[in-house]
Design a protein around this motif. Sequence first.
Motif, PDB file in Angstrom:
ATOM      1  N   THR A  40       0.837  -1.207   0.000  1.00 52.92           N
ATOM      2  CA  THR A  40       0.000   0.000   0.000  1.00 52.92           C
ATOM      3  C   THR A  40       0.868   1.252   0.000  1.00 52.92           C
ATOM      4  OG1 THR A  40      -1.632  -1.181   1.335  1.00 52.92           O
ATOM      5  CG2 THR A  40      -1.839   1.208   1.230  1.00 52.92           C
ATOM      6  N   ASP A  59       9.154   3.264   8.025  1.00 56.45           N
ATOM      7  CA  ASP A  59       8.772   1.916   8.458  1.00 56.45           C
ATOM      8  C   ASP A  59       9.627   1.471   9.641  1.00 56.45           C
ATOM      9  OD1 ASP A  59       7.026  -0.507   6.800  1.00 56.45           O
ATOM     10  OD2 ASP A  59       8.193  -1.043   8.575  1.00 56.45           O
ATOM     11  N   SER A  68       3.256  -7.661   3.529  1.00 56.22           N
ATOM     12  CA  SER A  68       3.523  -7.657   2.085  1.00 56.22           C
ATOM     13  C   SER A  68       4.641  -8.610   1.673  1.00 56.22           C
ATOM     14  CB  SER A  68       3.837  -6.238   1.612  1.00 56.22           C
ATOM     15  OG  SER A  68       2.699  -5.433   1.789  1.00 56.22           O
ATOM     16  N   PHE A  74      -0.825 -14.936  -3.427  1.00 49.17           N
ATOM     17  CA  PHE A  74      -1.972 -15.021  -4.330  1.00 49.17           C
ATOM     18  C   PHE A  74      -2.329 -13.605  -4.779  1.00 49.17           C
ATOM     19  CE2 PHE A  74      -4.275 -19.211  -3.343  1.00 49.17           C
ATOM     20  CZ  PHE A  74      -3.129 -19.817  -2.890  1.00 49.17           C
ATOM     21  N   VAL A 200       7.420   4.803  14.073  1.00 51.15           N
ATOM     22  CA  VAL A 200       6.783   6.101  14.321  1.00 51.15           C
ATOM     23  C   VAL A 200       5.966   5.943  15.599  1.00 51.15           C
ATOM     24  CG1 VAL A 200       5.104   7.775  13.450  1.00 51.15           C
ATOM     25  CG2 VAL A 200       6.680   6.642  11.854  1.00 51.15           C
ATOM     26  N   ASN A 349      -2.982  -8.166  -1.685  1.00 54.07           N
ATOM     27  CA  ASN A 349      -1.960  -7.989  -2.714  1.00 54.07           C
ATOM     28  C   ASN A 349      -2.443  -7.078  -3.842  1.00 54.07           C
ATOM     29  OD1 ASN A 349       0.243  -9.313  -1.613  1.00 54.07           O
ATOM     30  ND2 ASN A 349      -0.370 -11.322  -2.405  1.00 54.07           N
TER      31      ASN A 349
HETATM   32  C1  LIG Z   1       0.193 -15.011   6.292  1.00 48.69           C
HETATM   33  C2  LIG Z   1      -0.528 -14.084   5.363  1.00 48.69           C
HETATM   34  C3  LIG Z   1      -0.977 -14.559   4.132  1.00 48.69           C
HETATM   35  C4  LIG Z   1      -1.622 -13.693   3.254  1.00 48.69           C
HETATM   36  N1  LIG Z   1      -1.916 -14.144   1.997  1.00 48.69           N
HETATM   37  C5  LIG Z   1      -2.388 -13.273   1.084  1.00 48.69           C
HETATM   38  C6  LIG Z   1      -2.520 -13.674  -0.270  1.00 48.69           C
HETATM   39  O1  LIG Z   1      -2.129 -14.780  -0.659  1.00 48.69           O
HETATM   40  N2  LIG Z   1      -3.078 -12.786  -1.144  1.00 48.69           N
HETATM   41  C7  LIG Z   1      -3.468 -11.548  -0.748  1.00 48.69           C
HETATM   42  O2  LIG Z   1      -3.970 -10.788  -1.573  1.00 48.69           O
HETATM   43  N3  LIG Z   1      -3.272 -11.108   0.520  1.00 48.69           N
HETATM   44  C8  LIG Z   1      -2.737 -11.945   1.429  1.00 48.69           C
HETATM   45  N4  LIG Z   1      -2.499 -11.507   2.696  1.00 48.69           N
HETATM   46  C9  LIG Z   1      -2.808 -10.100   3.046  1.00 48.69           C
HETATM   47  C10 LIG Z   1      -1.740  -9.146   2.512  1.00 48.69           C
HETATM   48  O3  LIG Z   1      -0.452  -9.668   2.739  1.00 48.69           O
HETATM   49  C11 LIG Z   1      -1.853  -7.785   3.209  1.00 48.69           C
HETATM   50  O4  LIG Z   1      -3.182  -7.354   3.225  1.00 48.69           O
HETATM   51  C12 LIG Z   1      -1.014  -6.728   2.498  1.00 48.69           C
HETATM   52  O5  LIG Z   1       0.297  -7.176   2.329  1.00 48.69           O
HETATM   53  C13 LIG Z   1      -1.050  -5.430   3.286  1.00 48.69           C
HETATM   54  O6  LIG Z   1      -0.067  -4.575   2.766  1.00 48.69           O
HETATM   55  P1  LIG Z   1       0.184  -3.180   3.451  1.00 48.69           P
HETATM   56  O7  LIG Z   1       1.238  -2.513   2.688  1.00 48.69           O
HETATM   57  O8  LIG Z   1      -1.107  -2.474   3.602  1.00 48.69           O
HETATM   58  O9  LIG Z   1       0.663  -3.551   4.934  1.00 48.69           O
HETATM   59  P2  LIG Z   1       2.003  -4.297   5.397  1.00 48.69           P
HETATM   60  O10 LIG Z   1       2.683  -4.992   4.309  1.00 48.69           O
HETATM   61  O11 LIG Z   1       1.639  -5.083   6.619  1.00 48.69           O
HETATM   62  O12 LIG Z   1       2.934  -3.096   5.802  1.00 48.69           O
HETATM   63  C14 LIG Z   1       2.673  -2.303   6.930  1.00 48.69           C
HETATM   64  C15 LIG Z   1       3.989  -1.777   7.435  1.00 48.69           C
HETATM   65  O13 LIG Z   1       3.725  -0.810   8.427  1.00 48.69           O
HETATM   66  C16 LIG Z   1       4.815  -0.822   9.320  1.00 48.69           C
HETATM   67  N5  LIG Z   1       4.406  -0.181  10.570  1.00 48.69           N
HETATM   68  C17 LIG Z   1       3.363  -0.492  11.370  1.00 48.69           C
HETATM   69  N6  LIG Z   1       3.307   0.365  12.408  1.00 48.69           N
HETATM   70  C18 LIG Z   1       4.345   1.239  12.263  1.00 48.69           C
HETATM   71  C19 LIG Z   1       4.829   2.344  13.019  1.00 48.69           C
HETATM   72  N7  LIG Z   1       4.212   2.752  14.139  1.00 48.69           N
HETATM   73  N8  LIG Z   1       5.928   3.003  12.562  1.00 48.69           N
HETATM   74  C20 LIG Z   1       6.556   2.618  11.440  1.00 48.69           C
HETATM   75  N9  LIG Z   1       6.133   1.566  10.687  1.00 48.69           N
HETATM   76  C21 LIG Z   1       5.045   0.890  11.091  1.00 48.69           C
HETATM   77  C22 LIG Z   1       5.119  -2.298   9.478  1.00 48.69           C
HETATM   78  O14 LIG Z   1       6.464  -2.481   9.903  1.00 48.69           O
HETATM   79  C23 LIG Z   1       4.876  -2.829   8.082  1.00 48.69           C
HETATM   80  O15 LIG Z   1       6.049  -2.978   7.319  1.00 48.69           O
HETATM   81  C24 LIG Z   1      -1.879 -12.344   3.613  1.00 48.69           C
HETATM   82  C25 LIG Z   1      -1.422 -11.869   4.853  1.00 48.69           C
HETATM   83  C26 LIG Z   1      -0.745 -12.718   5.707  1.00 48.69           C
HETATM   84  C27 LIG Z   1      -0.232 -12.177   7.017  1.00 48.69           C
END
Ligand SMILES: Cc1cc2nc3c(=O)[nH]c(=O)nc-3n(C[C@H](O)[C@H](O)[C@H](O)COP(=O)(O)OP(=O)(O)OC[C@H]3O[C@@H](n4cnc5c(N)ncnc54)[C@H](O)[C@@H]3O)c2cc1C
Length: 383
Positions: A40, A59, A68, A74, A200, A349
């Motif tokens: 995201t 981060d 992520s 998937f 943060v 994803n």
């Molecule tokens: C085991 C598992 C399997 C999954 N399988 C799938 C799949 O096959 N297909 C699919 O579509 N989705 C899947 N998902 C869901 C998908 O991975 C997530 O919804 C997506 O990656 C979210 O991305 P994001 O960038 O929003 O958050 P994230 O990738 O979680 O990133 C958030 C970031 O914020 C940072 N952060 C948090 N708080 C703070 C703070 N206070 N200060 C600084 N940094 C901070 C964290 O360190 C992290 O790196 C799965 C999730 C998991 C856990």
Amino acid sequence: MGSHSIGSVDTPFWLDEPTRPVDSGSKGQVDVAIIGAGITGMSCALALARGGLRVRVHDARGIAEGASGRNGGFALRGGAARYDVARETYGAEAAKQLWRRTEAALDRLEAIAGDAFRRTGSLRLAADDEERYEIRLEYEALHEDGFAAEWRDELPHLRPEFRGAIFHPPDGSLQPGRFVRHLAELAAAEGVAFREHERVGSLDELEAEQIVIATDGSGRGLLPELDDALWPARGQVVTTEPLNERLFECPHYARHGFDYWQQLTDGRIVLGGFRDFSILTEMTDEETTTEPIQGALDAFLVEILGYMPEVTHRWAGIFGLTQDLLPLVGRVPGHDGTWMAAGYSGHGNVLGFMCGELVAAAMLGEDDALLELFSPSRLLVSG
Ligand SMILES: Cc1cc2nc3c(=O)[nH]c(=O)nc-3n(C[C@H](O)[C@H](O)[C@H](O)COP(=O)(O)OP(=O)(O)OC[C@H]3O[C@@H](n4cnc5c(N)ncnc54)[C@H](O)[C@@H]3O)c2cc1C
């Protein structure tokens, strides 16, 4: 059960490949600070930088080290709910738009992902007669609304026995860590700055005109009302050694998506799920593997393969669930200049990629019907 370290935070298979460090860029005041360097945050940063804004991504860990880089890989169209249920819950037109928009997002993802994405289709399996009935409803709803979907009764390559499946042609397999790191490189090339490995503690510490919270299920403590609306859930995953046999041509998932597996081009199986075997303990943001879930994953490997392969990677990850299984994307009510995109309910994803762009477009002044569907104010009580 092999030599696995239950209870430790292991490196996910997706992050276990060499990477180039991303240039950290300039310090000081920026137009937008993004919290979260996942899919995201990266798609949002890239879109904002291309829109002419100065952006810095913060981060607590490294790029793609949250959900992520820890997911099942998937890349699916649609939302987290079944399509027929989505039509009933969100309205027929809204559901159709959402599915169409995620298909378009998949096309954009494919255009920039290079070898991080393969367009394989996906197979949504019914584990019993009740689930067959349910996915039949989904298949019929997709068909009625003109979405590509194929019904499969013959599944000779599979054991245990499944009771039919929907094949979704637009879906694919993503190497999510590689893809997000690639997005980070594109963002850095557009001038986006990075501050990695620094949590943060409060939004007040960010030197920026505007803020985007892109922390999915792992942002506890940033804003109390977000903690109430975004429920952290843990998923656990294993990866095997490369197998000689090619068994699965595309991502497979069954039992309402609780179990999911795919075989990579080098023959490895990536398998995740079984959260429901211990559903209460898995509603947590503690990123650790546990014996009951790892045991269930091992037992399922034996079930689908007929033997226990060597497992090379075991890990856990945290994602954000919402009450209606739709993400929260847009302005955070009651906090001027603060935006968010999070809460993909395990389906982030493609949705995360799309919602990062969507929140960026909203910040750049573009209106979009999806912003109404995803409005944070439907679930957030402003603080
Ligand atoms: C085991 C598992 C399997 C999954 N399988 C799938 C799949 O096959 N297909 C699919 O579509 N989705 C899947 N998902 C869901 C998908 O991975 C997530 O919804 C997506 O990656 C979210 O991305 P994001 O960038 O929003 O958050 P994230 O990738 O979680 O990133 C958030 C970031 O914020 C940072 N952060 C948090 N708080 C703070 C703070 N206070 N200060 C600084 N940094 C901070 C964290 O360190 C992290 O790196 C799965 C999730 C998991 C856990």
